[in-house]
Design a protein around this motif. Structure first.
Motif, PDB file in Angstrom:
ATOM      1  N   ARG A 180      46.301   9.708  34.702  1.00 50.20           N
ATOM      2  CA  ARG A 180      47.519  10.535  34.771  1.00 50.20           C
ATOM      3  C   ARG A 180      47.320  11.762  35.639  1.00 50.20           C
ATOM      4  NH1 ARG A 180      50.615  11.144  29.242  1.00 50.20           N
ATOM      5  NH2 ARG A 180      51.869  12.316  30.695  1.00 50.20           N
ATOM      6  N   ALA A 181      46.065  12.199  35.780  1.00 53.65           N
ATOM      7  CA  ALA A 181      45.753  13.364  36.612  1.00 53.65           C
ATOM      8  C   ALA A 181      44.918  12.937  37.820  1.00 53.65           C
ATOM      9  CB  ALA A 181      45.004  14.400  35.794  1.00 53.65           C
ATOM     10  N   ALA A 182      45.191  11.748  38.348  1.00 55.36           N
ATOM     11  CA  ALA A 182      44.375  11.200  39.434  1.00 55.36           C
ATOM     12  C   ALA A 182      44.602  11.917  40.756  1.00 55.36           C
ATOM     13  CB  ALA A 182      44.646   9.714  39.600  1.00 55.36           C
ATOM     14  N   GLY A 183      45.729  12.582  40.932  1.00 53.41           N
ATOM     15  CA  GLY A 183      45.988  13.319  42.165  1.00 53.41           C
ATOM     16  C   GLY A 183      47.161  12.760  42.938  1.00 53.41           C
ATOM     17  N   SER A 184      47.152  13.023  44.235  1.00 59.32           N
ATOM     18  CA  SER A 184      48.229  12.587  45.124  1.00 59.32           C
ATOM     19  C   SER A 184      48.017  11.123  45.496  1.00 59.32           C
ATOM     20  CB  SER A 184      48.234  13.410  46.406  1.00 59.32           C
ATOM     21  OG  SER A 184      48.445  14.747  46.134  1.00 59.32           O
ATOM     22  N   ILE A 185      49.076  10.351  45.374  1.00 57.61           N
ATOM     23  CA  ILE A 185      48.976   8.939  45.733  1.00 57.61           C
ATOM     24  C   ILE A 185      49.105   8.809  47.242  1.00 57.61           C
ATOM     25  CG2 ILE A 185      51.445   8.454  45.465  1.00 57.61           C
ATOM     26  CD1 ILE A 185      50.513   5.736  44.208  1.00 57.61           C
ATOM     27  N   LEU A 186      48.325   7.912  47.803  1.00 55.93           N
ATOM     28  CA  LEU A 186      48.384   7.650  49.236  1.00 55.93           C
ATOM     29  C   LEU A 186      49.386   6.540  49.491  1.00 55.93           C
ATOM     30  CD1 LEU A 186      44.874   8.296  48.994  1.00 55.93           C
ATOM     31  CD2 LEU A 186      45.697   8.705  51.289  1.00 55.93           C
ATOM     32  N   PHE A 187      50.095   6.625  50.588  1.00 56.23           N
ATOM     33  CA  PHE A 187      51.098   5.621  50.923  1.00 56.23           C
ATOM     34  C   PHE A 187      50.912   5.193  52.362  1.00 56.23           C
ATOM     35  CE2 PHE A 187      52.755   9.784  51.817  1.00 56.23           C
ATOM     36  CZ  PHE A 187      53.323   9.645  53.059  1.00 56.23           C
ATOM     37  N   GLY A 188      51.355   3.988  52.668  1.00 54.17           N
ATOM     38  CA  GLY A 188      51.237   3.433  54.008  1.00 54.17           C
ATOM     39  C   GLY A 188      50.501   2.116  53.967  1.00 54.17           C
ATOM     40  N   SER A 189      50.179   1.590  55.145  1.00 51.24           N
ATOM     41  CA  SER A 189      49.439   0.324  55.204  1.00 51.24           C
ATOM     42  C   SER A 189      47.971   0.579  54.914  1.00 51.24           C
ATOM     43  CB  SER A 189      49.601  -0.307  56.593  1.00 51.24           C
ATOM     44  OG  SER A 189      48.839   0.413  57.538  1.00 51.24           O
ATOM     45  N   GLN A 190      47.214  -0.472  54.701  1.00 52.67           N
ATOM     46  CA  GLN A 190      45.794  -0.320  54.360  1.00 52.67           C
ATOM     47  C   GLN A 190      45.004   0.291  55.506  1.00 52.67           C
ATOM     48  OE1 GLN A 190      44.546  -4.365  53.678  1.00 52.67           O
ATOM     49  NE2 GLN A 190      43.371  -4.339  55.557  1.00 52.67           N
ATOM     50  N   TYR A 191      45.531   0.233  56.710  1.00 56.29           N
ATOM     51  CA  TYR A 191      44.807   0.745  57.868  1.00 56.29           C
ATOM     52  C   TYR A 191      45.086   2.219  58.135  1.00 56.29           C
ATOM     53  CZ  TYR A 191      44.418  -4.232  58.478  1.00 56.29           C
ATOM     54  OH  TYR A 191      44.174  -5.569  58.266  1.00 56.29           O
ATOM     55  N   ARG A 192      46.121   2.779  57.522  1.00 54.41           N
ATOM     56  CA  ARG A 192      46.451   4.184  57.711  1.00 54.41           C
ATOM     57  C   ARG A 192      47.368   4.636  56.578  1.00 54.41           C
ATOM     58  NH1 ARG A 192      46.153   7.735  61.958  1.00 54.41           N
ATOM     59  NH2 ARG A 192      47.624   9.452  61.902  1.00 54.41           N
ATOM     60  N   MET A 193      46.779   5.209  55.550  1.00 56.96           N
ATOM     61  CA  MET A 193      47.531   5.759  54.431  1.00 56.96           C
ATOM     62  C   MET A 193      47.497   7.281  54.554  1.00 56.96           C
ATOM     63  SD  MET A 193      46.191   3.500  51.294  1.00 56.96           S
ATOM     64  CE  MET A 193      45.126   2.187  51.786  1.00 56.96           C
ATOM     65  N   ALA A 194      48.512   7.945  54.033  1.00 56.98           N
ATOM     66  CA  ALA A 194      48.585   9.401  54.151  1.00 56.98           C
ATOM     67  C   ALA A 194      49.048  10.019  52.841  1.00 56.98           C
ATOM     68  CB  ALA A 194      49.541   9.793  55.273  1.00 56.98           C
ATOM     69  N   THR A 195      48.670  11.272  52.636  1.00 59.30           N
ATOM     70  CA  THR A 195      49.143  12.042  51.495  1.00 59.30           C
ATOM     71  C   THR A 195      49.063  13.517  51.821  1.00 59.30           C
ATOM     72  OG1 THR A 195      48.988  12.342  49.116  1.00 59.30           O
ATOM     73  CG2 THR A 195      46.922  12.253  50.306  1.00 59.30           C
ATOM     74  N   SER A 196      49.916  14.289  51.169  1.00 58.87           N
ATOM     75  CA  SER A 196      49.841  15.747  51.233  1.00 58.87           C
ATOM     76  C   SER A 196      49.109  16.202  49.986  1.00 58.87           C
ATOM     77  CB  SER A 196      51.246  16.364  51.272  1.00 58.87           C
ATOM     78  OG  SER A 196      51.850  16.082  52.498  1.00 58.87           O
ATOM     79  N   LEU A 197      47.892  16.645  50.165  1.00 61.79           N
ATOM     80  CA  LEU A 197      47.038  17.029  49.048  1.00 61.79           C
ATOM     81  C   LEU A 197      47.272  18.493  48.696  1.00 61.79           C
ATOM     82  CD1 LEU A 197      44.692  16.127  47.197  1.00 61.79           C
ATOM     83  CD2 LEU A 197      43.147  16.995  48.940  1.00 61.79           C
ATOM     84  N   PRO A 198      47.697  18.780  47.445  1.00 59.05           N
ATOM     85  CA  PRO A 198      47.859  20.184  47.059  1.00 59.05           C
ATOM     86  C   PRO A 198      46.495  20.867  46.929  1.00 59.05           C
ATOM     87  CG  PRO A 198      48.420  18.738  45.230  1.00 59.05           C
ATOM     88  CD  PRO A 198      48.106  17.858  46.391  1.00 59.05           C
ATOM     89  N   ILE A 199      46.420  22.088  47.416  1.00 55.87           N
ATOM     90  CA  ILE A 199      45.203  22.884  47.309  1.00 55.87           C
ATOM     91  C   ILE A 199      45.420  23.863  46.157  1.00 55.87           C
ATOM     92  CG2 ILE A 199      43.592  24.400  48.514  1.00 55.87           C
ATOM     93  CD1 ILE A 199      43.888  21.645  49.816  1.00 55.87           C
ATOM     94  N   PRO A 200      44.740  23.672  45.026  1.00 59.01           N
ATOM     95  CA  PRO A 200      44.947  24.570  43.882  1.00 59.01           C
ATOM     96  C   PRO A 200      44.590  26.017  44.231  1.00 59.01           C
ATOM     97  CG  PRO A 200      43.782  22.595  43.191  1.00 59.01           C
ATOM     98  CD  PRO A 200      43.841  22.564  44.689  1.00 59.01           C
ATOM     99  N   PRO A 201      45.239  26.984  43.574  1.00 60.52           N
ATOM    100  CA  PRO A 201      45.066  28.398  43.937  1.00 60.52           C
ATOM    101  C   PRO A 201      43.632  28.908  43.855  1.00 60.52           C
ATOM    102  CG  PRO A 201      46.910  28.139  42.431  1.00 60.52           C
ATOM    103  CD  PRO A 201      46.240  26.812  42.542  1.00 60.52           C
ATOM    104  N   ARG A 202      42.853  28.430  42.910  1.00 55.01           N
ATOM    105  CA  ARG A 202      41.493  28.969  42.739  1.00 55.01           C
ATOM    106  C   ARG A 202      40.413  27.961  43.141  1.00 55.01           C
ATOM    107  NH1 ARG A 202      44.600  30.871  38.729  1.00 55.01           N
ATOM    108  NH2 ARG A 202      44.830  33.111  38.613  1.00 55.01           N
ATOM    109  N   THR A 203      40.688  27.205  44.180  1.00 56.01           N
ATOM    110  CA  THR A 203      39.716  26.224  44.658  1.00 56.01           C
ATOM    111  C   THR A 203      38.544  26.937  45.323  1.00 56.01           C
ATOM    112  OG1 THR A 203      41.497  24.648  45.062  1.00 56.01           O
ATOM    113  CG2 THR A 203      39.409  24.215  46.144  1.00 56.01           C
ATOM    114  N   ARG A 204      37.348  26.475  45.006  1.00 55.08           N
ATOM    115  CA  ARG A 204      36.148  27.040  45.619  1.00 55.08           C
ATOM    116  C   ARG A 204      35.858  26.295  46.926  1.00 55.08           C
ATOM    117  NH1 ARG A 204      32.001  29.209  41.860  1.00 55.08           N
ATOM    118  NH2 ARG A 204      30.607  28.041  43.229  1.00 55.08           N
TER     119      ARG A 204
END
Length: 179
Positions: A114-138
């Motif tokens: 349930r907390a796996a993150g952003s799902i990637l979409f597209g074909s197997q050769y080029r999938m894309a996602t917009s990954l959120p950067i949490p506020p306190r990421t090191r």
């Protein structure tokens, strides 16, 4: 009075008749100046220029192998109140198309599906996602790849954020953990 009001109109009309051809030429030439950038962007979005920047190739995730790359070599972009996001591309190996139900990307180890993150979409050769950067990421955080198979099992692997996106790691170090 009517003669004084008609005078500026005649001046503008004379100017327009003299310069309209030159203004129309500018309307054609100005967009032509932006065409090289447009074509370069289209090559990148179609995948003709590869997967992206800083490609991490052959990352083993379970029985599959993936390649991960950031779309652009620049810091994360703020998307209003949603926070900062970074676009990543991922590709499965050419023979790895069997058995993959979904692929997720997340900064930090996922606690569950349930907390796996952003799902990637597209074909197997080029999938894309917009990954959120949490506020306190090191800056030394890990980017986790989670593959859900059709057999119901989860397979995970991680890549250091500094390797996947050096610009993001540098931006986080500059921010001091508080973007």
């Amino acid at each position: 009075m009517s003669r004084a009001q008609a005078q500026p109109t005649v001046g503008f009309r004379r100017w327009w008749l003299k310069w309209r051809f030159h203004l129309n030429i500018l309307l054609i030439l100005i967009p032509l100046a932006f065409m090289p950038k447009y074509f370069a962007d289209m090559r990148m979005f179609r995948g003709d220029d590869g997967l992206g920047q800083h490609i991490q190739a052959d990352i083993p995730v379970g029985r599959w192998s993936v390649s991960l790359a950031e779309m652009l070599d620049q810091p994360p972009v703020q998307d209003g109140p949603a926070g900062y996001f970074k676009v990543f591309n991922l590709a499965l190996c050419a023979t790895c198309d069997e058995g993959v139900k979904a692929i997720y990307l997340r900064i930090g180890k996922p606690r569950s599906l349930r907390a796996a993150g952003s799902i990637l979409f597209g074909s197997q050769y080029r999938m894309a996602t917009s990954l959120p950067i949490p506020p306190r990421t090191r800056p030394d955080a890990q980017v986790w790849i989670t593959i859900e198979g059709w057999d119901g099992k989860l397979y995970q692997a991680s890549v250091p954020l500094a390797d996947a996106s050096p610009a993001t790691a540098a931006w986080l170090a500059k921010q001091g953990g508080n973007p």
